[in-house]
Design an enzyme around this catalytic site. Structure first.
Site, PDB file in Angstrom:
ATOM      1  N   LYS A   1       0.850  -1.194   0.000  1.00  0.00           N
ATOM      2  CA  LYS A   1       0.000   0.000   0.000  1.00  0.00           C
ATOM      3  C   LYS A   1       0.882   1.239   0.000  1.00  0.00           C
ATOM      4  O   LYS A   1       1.518   1.560   1.000  1.00  0.00           O
ATOM      5  CB  LYS A   1      -0.930   0.052   1.214  1.00  0.00           C
ATOM      6  CG  LYS A   1      -2.049   1.110   1.031  1.00  0.00           C
ATOM      7  CD  LYS A   1      -2.694   1.538   2.314  1.00  0.00           C
ATOM      8  CE  LYS A   1      -2.051   2.754   2.902  1.00  0.00           C
ATOM      9  NZ  LYS A   1      -2.148   3.983   2.063  1.00  0.00           N
TER      10      LYS A   1
ATOM     11  N   GLU B   1       9.533   1.698  10.954  1.00  0.00           N
ATOM     12  CA  GLU B   1      10.559   2.726  10.752  1.00  0.00           C
ATOM     13  C   GLU B   1       9.818   4.054  10.811  1.00  0.00           C
ATOM     14  O   GLU B   1       9.086   4.410   9.893  1.00  0.00           O
ATOM     15  CB  GLU B   1      11.264   2.516   9.407  1.00  0.00           C
ATOM     16  CG  GLU B   1      12.646   3.167   9.327  1.00  0.00           C
ATOM     17  CD  GLU B   1      12.587   4.637   8.938  1.00  0.00           C
ATOM     18  OE1 GLU B   1      12.592   5.481   9.867  1.00  0.00           O
ATOM     19  OE2 GLU B   1      12.530   4.925   7.752  1.00  0.00           O
TER      20      GLU B   1
ATOM     21  N   CYS C   1      13.239  11.139   7.125  1.00  0.00           N
ATOM     22  CA  CYS C   1      13.066  10.773   8.533  1.00  0.00           C
ATOM     23  C   CYS C   1      14.357  10.931   9.326  1.00  0.00           C
ATOM     24  O   CYS C   1      14.328  11.229  10.522  1.00  0.00           O
ATOM     25  CB  CYS C   1      12.557   9.344   8.643  1.00  0.00           C
ATOM     26  SG  CYS C   1      13.594   8.116   7.820  1.00  0.00           S
TER      27      CYS C   1
ATOM     28  N   GLU D   1       9.411  16.659  15.241  1.00  0.00           N
ATOM     29  CA  GLU D   1       9.812  16.409  13.854  1.00  0.00           C
ATOM     30  C   GLU D   1       9.012  17.313  12.922  1.00  0.00           C
ATOM     31  O   GLU D   1       7.782  17.274  12.908  1.00  0.00           O
ATOM     32  CB  GLU D   1       9.579  14.945  13.486  1.00  0.00           C
ATOM     33  CG  GLU D   1      10.049  14.614  12.076  1.00  0.00           C
ATOM     34  CD  GLU D   1       9.835  13.161  11.716  1.00  0.00           C
ATOM     35  OE1 GLU D   1      10.703  12.581  11.033  1.00  0.00           O
ATOM     36  OE2 GLU D   1       8.798  12.597  12.110  1.00  0.00           O
TER      37      GLU D   1
END
Length: 658
Positions: free
Chosen positions: A330, A405, A439, A547
């Site tokens: 997906k 992750e 990331c 973040e």
């Protein structure tokens, strides 16, 4: 040298000269040897004058002009054309036969044809040309350019389940947006639990045979996938740039890494099969022989993010298939287009039906049913912490293996003895590559106070020279953010940095894109944010703690390395970190103290398929890439055999009495 093969379906209202000028500007004389131009709907009386006029425009270029209202012949060099009142189906039919030709259509009903193409889900919209068939529709002032990959005419928008393309069960569709313009340009399937169930069932059935194929068979499929991706690389590069917004240069690097990942796991599974799949174990008892073998887990749900759409898919799909698992992929609903191409690659190289399945949709309607499906044995997810937490909870309810992750807020520590010019190079890459949508981006900079001014001045100078613009434009190094939501999120963080007292020394808002070869107003609604740098940042500020996932660098100074390590580790994330120093012993010492899964010394962001990728704390669980990536999809099994020949057996109760 190449040829231009064009069909100009002109009407009296269309200036054919303008169309040809547009084409001619895109192919310098040094790159084109011959132009075949087909004209339709232009008066026969004007043809000699038109031919003479065009000849003057193309000095040094062999030009063939044909006037007709029907296809001339089936000869390879003939010109194909369509009338100006043609429909989208006429264009598709033309494309099926003339897949390598350039088609120019500029009729009075161009807008309606464009809308038909979008609603039929047959073709993607581009604002530039790439290898393969291209169709230009629109007015002479602002043509709209379409393109497709070289090969049979097919731009897929449906799910790929059990070896075939299927429309979503509920018939729902969603739009895909061009980050450079903010405009929708395509529609794709919006899947639901029904589609997910069909895909999982197909994968479950295929697992019964795929899991017993030899390592050599699976390796050969992976090599074939890599070869086919290599053939499509120019198109995939362009497609990823359009869909995600990143520069063509960045996109091309992604394609190289994607191809390399499939090749790596083709070799890795052969090596694993030869050396590690079955391991004999001495249990200390000669009456027993034992070995440990590794077997594929089952059906894997692979959910990938939007920042590296095809590459992140490769990180999961390649080791998954190599291990003998089947999968349902997906992609992010924001960037699904390259996943369609991956499915088409699987189909074209003959991967058995059901081994690879693709569903497209949003998280609640398709991602959640997929990660919680009872017949899924493994979930591999890359994305945000909140979504990862939900997936972990769903996995716990059905006791399935889950690897995550997730996010990061990675520090970069610059010591007093660092090579400052080298640090500037790598820190710039570490935060502004892929528009900061990484990331592992080293978004927190800790610099020794003695070198802070020199380092920050150098970073600001470098950042101001970065060309920000549409990925299609030449020499652009930083594209737009991926979506309006991400754009607003990043601007919100910048605003909070200012409001909380940080000093904005570079950037700080919506950026005017660099568009030397196009009209700037076309990109006025694009999601462009320039490189942004804050100094005088404090530990309590949101720009330091959270973040951002954008091109925003937060800078703090320190006086001693203990303080630097304490500040670096004072985070809920632990994905990566970087250290800059010319002292190897200091680098090794500091690297041991950083609480993260990846440490870079005198660099930032180099990523190699041979090395493990993953983090600590809220940055996730498990590791991808390298042998660790393969083990993500394998279960160890012990096999213990009684081999004694001088005994009847191990009868524990032989001497028992009633």
């Amino acid at each position: 040298m190449s040829e231009i093969r064009a069909i100009v379906a002109a009407s009296p209202a269309i200036d054919t000269h303008r169309i040809f000028d547009n084409l001619r500007a895109r192919w310098p004389e040094s790159q084109v040897s011959h132009a075949f131009i087909g004209l339709y709907n232009t008066s026969a009386a004007s043809l000699p004058e038109l031919t003479s006029s065009l000849d003057k425009k193309v000095s040094g270029l062999s030009l063939s002009i044909t006037f007709s209202s029907v296809r001339l012949s089936d000869d390879e060099k003939s010109v194909w054309f369509i009338p100006s009142d043609s429909s989208s189906k006429d264009l598709v039919a033309l494309g099926a036969d003339q897949q390598s030709k350039l088609v120019v259509y500029s009729g009075p009903n161009a807008k309606s044809v464009l809308q038909e193409l979008e609603s039929d889900h047959t073709i993607a919209t581009f604002t530039f040309l790439c290898d393969g068939l291209s169709v230009i529709l629109g007015s002479q002032e602002q043509p709209v350019i379409y393109t497709k990959r070289t090969g049979p005419w097919s731009f897929k928008t449906n799910n790929y389940i059990d070896g075939e393309w299927r429309s979503p069960v509920k018939g729902q569709w969603m739009q895909v947006f061009d980050p450079s313009t903010g405009a929708p340009f395509h529609n794709v399937a919006s899947s639901t639990a029904e589609d997910v169930n069909n895909a999982v069932k197909a994968a479950q059935k295929a697992f019964e045979t795929w899991s017993f194929t030899t390592a050599e068979t699976r390796a050969n499929y992976l090599k074939a996938i890599a070869d086919e991706l290599e053939k499509r690389k120019p198109y995939l590069t362009t497609l990823e740039s359009l869909d995600n917004g990143k520069s063509l240069e960045e996109s091309e690097a992604d394609m190289d890494d994607t191809i390399g990942c499939f090749r790596y796991y083709a070799e890795q599974i052969l090596e694993f099969e030869a050396q590690k799949k079955t391991i004999s174990v001495d249990v200390g008892n000669p009456s027993f022989e034992a070995h440990v073998t590794h077997e594929p887990m089952g059906v894997a749900a692979l959910i990938v993010p939007w920042n590296y759409p095809l590459l992140m898919a490769a990180w999961k799909v390649a080791p998954c298939l190599a291990a003998g698992c089947t999968c349902v992929l997906k992609p992010s609903e924001l960037t699904p287009l390259s996943a369609f191409e991956l499915a088409d690659v699987m189909h074209s190289v003959g991967v058995p039906k059901g081994v690879f399945n693709l569903i497209v949709g949003n998280g609640p309607d398709s991602g959640s049913p997929l990660s919680s499906h009872p017949d899924v044995s493994k979930v591999a997810f890359t994305g945000s912490v909140p979504t990862g937490s939900s997936i972990a909870a769903a996995g716990a309810s059905t006791i399935k293996k889950v690897s995550l992750e997730l996010g990061g807020k990675s520090p970069a520590i610059v010591c007093a003895d660092a090579d400052i010019e080298q640090a500037i190079d790598w820190i710039t890459v570490g935060i502004f590559f892929n528009s900061g949508q990484v990331c592992s981006a080293t978004s927190r900079l800790l610099v020794h106070s003695s070198v802070a001014t020199k380092l920050v001045d150098g970073l600001v100078s470098r950042a101001r020279n970065i060309r920000v613009g549409p990925g299609s434009q030449p020499n652009v190094k930083m594209g737009p953010l991926v979506s309006l939501g991400q754009f607003n999120k990043v601007l919100g963080y910048i605003e909070s940095g200012v409001n909380q007292g940080a000093t904005l020394v570079c950037g700080g808002g919506k950026h005017t894109p660099y568009v030397p070869n196009d009209t700037p107003s076309k990109y006025s609604e694009g999601y462009f944010v320039g490189p942004t740098i804050f100094t005088n940042v404090k530990p309590f500020m949101k720009i330091w703690k959270e973040e951002i996932f954008g091109p925003v660098l937060s800078v703090m100074t320190y006086e001693n390395e203990d303080d630097a390590i304490a500040l670096a580790n004072d985070s809920s994330f632990g994905l990566a970190g970087a250290i800059f120093s010319t002292n190897p012993e200091k680098c090794n010492y500091l690297s041991r103290r950083l609480q993260c899964g990846i440490v870079w010394i005198n660099c930032s962001q180099p990523t190699f398929v041979q090395l493990p990728w993953g983090g600590q704390k809220k940055s996730g669980t498990g590791r991808e890439l390298g042998p660790w990536g393969l083990m993500n999809y394998l279960e160890p099994k012990q096999v213990c055999s009684w081999v004694a020949t001088d005994s009847k057996g191990w009868d524990w109760f032989a001497s028992s009495t009633q």
